[in-house]
Design a protein around this motif. Structure first.
Motif, short mmCIF file in Angstrom:
data_model
loop_
_atom_site.label_atom_id
_atom_site.label_comp_id
_atom_site.label_asym_id
_atom_site.label_seq_id
_atom_site.Cartn_x
_atom_site.Cartn_y
_atom_site.Cartn_z
N ALA A 1 6.82 7.29 -6.93
CA ALA A 1 7.60 8.36 -7.56
C ALA A 1 8.02 9.40 -6.52
O ALA A 1 9.15 9.92 -6.56
CB ALA A 1 6.78 9.02 -8.66
N GLU A 2 7.11 9.70 -5.58
CA GLU A 2 7.47 10.62 -4.49
C GLU A 2 8.64 10.08 -3.67
O GLU A 2 9.58 10.82 -3.34
CB GLU A 2 6.27 10.81 -3.56
N LEU A 3 8.59 8.80 -3.37
CA LEU A 3 9.67 8.18 -2.59
C LEU A 3 10.96 8.17 -3.39
O LEU A 3 12.05 8.41 -2.83
CB LEU A 3 9.27 6.76 -2.19
N ALA A 4 10.88 7.91 -4.67
CA ALA A 4 12.07 7.91 -5.51
C ALA A 4 12.72 9.29 -5.55
O ALA A 4 13.96 9.42 -5.50
CB ALA A 4 11.72 7.45 -6.93
N ALA B 1 -2.29 5.45 -7.93
CA ALA B 1 -1.93 6.02 -6.63
C ALA B 1 -0.61 5.46 -6.13
O ALA B 1 0.24 6.18 -5.60
CB ALA B 1 -3.04 5.75 -5.62
N ALA B 2 -0.42 4.14 -6.30
CA ALA B 2 0.82 3.50 -5.87
C ALA B 2 2.00 4.03 -6.67
O ALA B 2 3.10 4.25 -6.13
CB ALA B 2 0.71 1.99 -6.01
N ALA B 3 1.80 4.23 -7.96
CA ALA B 3 2.87 4.77 -8.82
C ALA B 3 3.23 6.18 -8.39
O ALA B 3 4.42 6.55 -8.37
CB ALA B 3 2.43 4.74 -10.27
N TYR B 4 2.23 6.98 -8.05
CA TYR B 4 2.49 8.35 -7.60
C TYR B 4 3.30 8.35 -6.30
O TYR B 4 4.28 9.10 -6.16
CB TYR B 4 1.17 9.08 -7.41
N GLY C 1 11.62 9.80 5.04
CA GLY C 1 10.91 8.95 5.99
C GLY C 1 9.41 9.16 5.94
O GLY C 1 8.63 8.22 6.12
N LEU C 2 8.99 10.40 5.67
CA LEU C 2 7.56 10.69 5.59
C LEU C 2 6.91 10.09 4.34
O LEU C 2 5.69 9.96 4.28
CB LEU C 2 7.34 12.20 5.59
N LYS C 3 7.73 9.76 3.35
CA LYS C 3 7.21 9.19 2.10
C LYS C 3 7.13 7.66 2.13
O LYS C 3 6.42 7.07 1.33
CB LYS C 3 8.09 9.60 0.92
N VAL C 4 7.86 7.05 3.06
CA VAL C 4 7.94 5.57 3.07
C VAL C 4 6.59 4.95 3.40
O VAL C 4 6.10 4.05 2.70
CB VAL C 4 9.01 5.10 4.07
N GLY C 5 5.94 5.43 4.47
CA GLY C 5 4.66 4.85 4.89
C GLY C 5 3.59 4.93 3.82
O GLY C 5 2.97 3.91 3.48
N PRO C 6 3.33 6.13 3.27
CA PRO C 6 2.32 6.22 2.23
C PRO C 6 2.62 5.34 1.02
O PRO C 6 1.69 4.76 0.43
CB PRO C 6 2.35 7.71 1.85
#
Length: 212
Positions: free
Chosen positions: A80-83, A74-77, A135-140
């Motif tokens: 990857a979204e943030l990247a 989950a953390a890797a996913y 910004g929406l990807k940072v928190g998750p």
């Protein structure tokens, strides 16, 4: 579990002693058979305790490994979204810089820069949108990483790689879980029967053997 089994052993021993001390003619044949079955089942379960404790430890380790591995995925996913969001922001910034340079050149040449200015405005809006999405990807992503860190700290593993190496196939994990749970259920029933016999109550029933 070990403490309860020892307790059950003590209960069984006390019940057996009191039964032995009674005159043979005072012991009902059915009750005697019931007691013999209860003590035999208790002895059978108690003999299995060391191996079942080892399997319980193995089950806990495998479950912990599965939890850590799942959180790592989950953390890797999320990472990857943030990247990907970072890449889109970087691309949008590059487009804005290029448009700003084109506008500056057009203005310096004294040409009509209105179209380039409008295009630059569109690119800046696109950059803002990309920044918002990032910004929406940072928190998750941060939450997923923190959840992984907590699980890893609470686990018997030092790294995600160690947890991954300790994973069991789904079928093996299910089989081990069923075996341990069946033993625990059988033990709980045997303990209840022992207590009923000690109190002179009519046992509701004897458990079937969890293992052969």
């Amino acid at each position: 579990m070990a403490a309860e089994v020892v307790e059950c052993g003590a209960v069984a021993a006390a019940a057996a002693s009191s039964t032995t001390a009674m005159p043979a003619e005072a012991v009902d044949a059915v009750e005697a058979t019931e007691a013999e079955r209860a003590f035999a089942q208790l002895e059978h379960l108690y003999a299995q305790l060391p191996s079942m404790e080892e399997k319980g430890v193995a089950l806990a380790r495998a479950r912990s490994a599965a939890e850590v591995d799942g959180l790592a995925k989950a953390a890797a996913y999320r990472a990857a979204e943030l990247a990907r969001a970072d890449a889109l922001v970087a691309e949008a910034e590059a487009c804005v810089r290029e448009a700003e340079a084109a506008l500056a050149r057009s203005e310096a040449a004294g040409g009509d820069a209105a179209e380039k200015a409008a295009h630059l405005g569109d690119l800046r809006l696109a950059l803002m949108a990309a920044g918002t999405q990032r910004g929406l990807k940072v928190g998750p992503a941060q939450n997923a990483e923190q959840a992984l860190d907590r699980a890893l700290e609470a686990s018997p593993f030092d790294t995600v790689e160690e947890a991954h190496a300790a994973l069991l196939p789904a079928e093996s994990l299910a089989a081990l879980s069923a075996e341990v749970e069946a033993y625990q259920a059988a033990y709980a029933e045997a303990l209840d029967v022992c207590r009923q016999l000690e109190d002179g109550e009519e046992p509701e029933g004897l458990p079937q053997s969890a293992t052969s």
